[in-house]
Design a protein around this motif. Structure first.
Motif, PDB file in Angstrom:
ATOM      1  N   GLN A 121       1.002  -0.123  11.652  1.00 36.50           N
ATOM      2  CA  GLN A 121       1.997  -0.201  10.596  1.00 36.50           C
ATOM      3  C   GLN A 121       1.617   0.731   9.441  1.00 36.50           C
ATOM      4  OE1 GLN A 121       4.868  -2.573  10.572  1.00 36.50           O
ATOM      5  NE2 GLN A 121       4.293  -2.063  12.666  1.00 36.50           N
ATOM      6  N   PRO A 122       2.612   1.312   8.767  1.00 39.89           N
ATOM      7  CA  PRO A 122       2.317   2.128   7.586  1.00 39.89           C
ATOM      8  C   PRO A 122       2.061   1.237   6.368  1.00 39.89           C
ATOM      9  CG  PRO A 122       4.664   2.049   7.927  1.00 39.89           C
ATOM     10  CD  PRO A 122       4.035   1.314   9.095  1.00 39.89           C
ATOM     11  N   ARG A 123       1.420   1.773   5.372  1.00 37.12           N
ATOM     12  CA  ARG A 123       1.158   1.038   4.134  1.00 37.12           C
ATOM     13  C   ARG A 123       2.438   0.524   3.481  1.00 37.12           C
ATOM     14  NH1 ARG A 123      -3.773   1.392   1.758  1.00 37.12           N
ATOM     15  NH2 ARG A 123      -5.298   2.508   2.983  1.00 37.12           N
ATOM     16  N   SER A 124       3.508   1.285   3.605  1.00 38.44           N
ATOM     17  CA  SER A 124       4.772   0.909   2.969  1.00 38.44           C
ATOM     18  C   SER A 124       5.363  -0.382   3.522  1.00 38.44           C
ATOM     19  CB  SER A 124       5.790   2.044   3.112  1.00 38.44           C
ATOM     20  OG  SER A 124       6.040   2.296   4.495  1.00 38.44           O
ATOM     21  N   ALA A 125       4.838  -0.878   4.628  1.00 37.65           N
ATOM     22  CA  ALA A 125       5.344  -2.114   5.233  1.00 37.65           C
ATOM     23  C   ALA A 125       4.816  -3.370   4.548  1.00 37.65           C
ATOM     24  CB  ALA A 125       4.977  -2.144   6.721  1.00 37.65           C
ATOM     25  N   TYR A 126       3.908  -3.203   3.582  1.00 35.49           N
ATOM     26  CA  TYR A 126       3.257  -4.351   2.957  1.00 35.49           C
ATOM     27  C   TYR A 126       3.542  -4.407   1.453  1.00 35.49           C
ATOM     28  CZ  TYR A 126       1.142  -4.579   7.474  1.00 35.49           C
ATOM     29  OH  TYR A 126       0.979  -4.668   8.838  1.00 35.49           O
ATOM     30  N   ARG A 142       2.191  -9.214   3.684  1.00 37.12           N
ATOM     31  CA  ARG A 142       3.631  -9.431   3.512  1.00 37.12           C
ATOM     32  C   ARG A 142       3.968 -10.807   4.067  1.00 37.12           C
ATOM     33  NH1 ARG A 142       5.033  -4.908   7.943  1.00 37.12           N
ATOM     34  NH2 ARG A 142       4.628  -6.133   9.821  1.00 37.12           N
ATOM     35  N   PRO A 150      -3.486   6.018   6.433  1.00 35.79           N
ATOM     36  CA  PRO A 150      -2.063   5.722   6.276  1.00 35.79           C
ATOM     37  C   PRO A 150      -1.523   4.632   7.199  1.00 35.79           C
ATOM     38  CG  PRO A 150      -2.336   7.764   7.492  1.00 35.79           C
ATOM     39  CD  PRO A 150      -3.719   7.321   7.054  1.00 35.79           C
ATOM     40  N   SER A 180       9.564  -7.015  10.480  1.00 33.11           N
ATOM     41  CA  SER A 180       9.479  -5.711  11.142  1.00 33.11           C
ATOM     42  C   SER A 180       9.700  -5.821  12.630  1.00 33.11           C
ATOM     43  CB  SER A 180       8.121  -5.087  10.862  1.00 33.11           C
ATOM     44  OG  SER A 180       7.081  -5.946  11.301  1.00 33.11           O
TER      45      SER A 180
END
Length: 147
Positions: A7-12, A87, A108, A147
């Protein structure tokens, strides 16, 4: 069934830094798989304690893990910092599904991604109880679309 992906950092929604310890490594020179679950637990509980909604010593409500899972994508090792992304994808009347991504410092994409479900219970009776309003508010800040 689709294979899990890093998963990318933006998912959290929130990040916590965890220092690896010498004892976290196994004989193969990387963090042992069991330790990842400890990182999950530490990151979530630290967030709840710092948000002022979890009193681990005297609070009337405690969380019990009823489900857990982890996918591993890349090794983590001592001496490095792990950045734990958190998250929330589901809030029930007495339960919360936390999803955690563990990132090698500065990377990342997650080295591991997993989840656990806490059912919140009365400390004395161990029976499920509704989430206190302040607690629900604190976990809502972590909520993202599944997700």
């Amino acid at each position: 069934m689709e294979r899990a992906q890093p998963q990318p950092r933006s998912a959290y929604a929130h990040f916590d830094t965890i220092s690896t310890r010498w004892m976290d490594n196994d004989i193969y020179g990387h963090v042992n798989n069991v330790t990842y679950y400890s990182y999950f637990d530490s990151a979530v509980n630290r967030y709840l304690i710092e948000a002022g909604v979890l009193d681990i010593h005297d609070g009337g409500v405690i969380g019990l893990v009823v489900e857990t899972h982890c996918n591993y994508f890349a090794p983590l090792a001592f001496p490095r910092n792990v950045e734990a992304g958190i998250r929330v994808t589901k809030i029930g009347s007495s339960s919360v599904r936390y999803e955690i991504g563990l990132f090698d410092e500065g990377q990342p994409f997650s080295a591991a991604s997993g989840h656990f479900v806490h059912v919140y219970v009365d400390r004395a009776t161990r029976r499920p109880t509704s989430l206190p309003a302040a607690f629900a508010q604190a976990v809502q800040k972590l909520q993202v679309a599944e997700s």
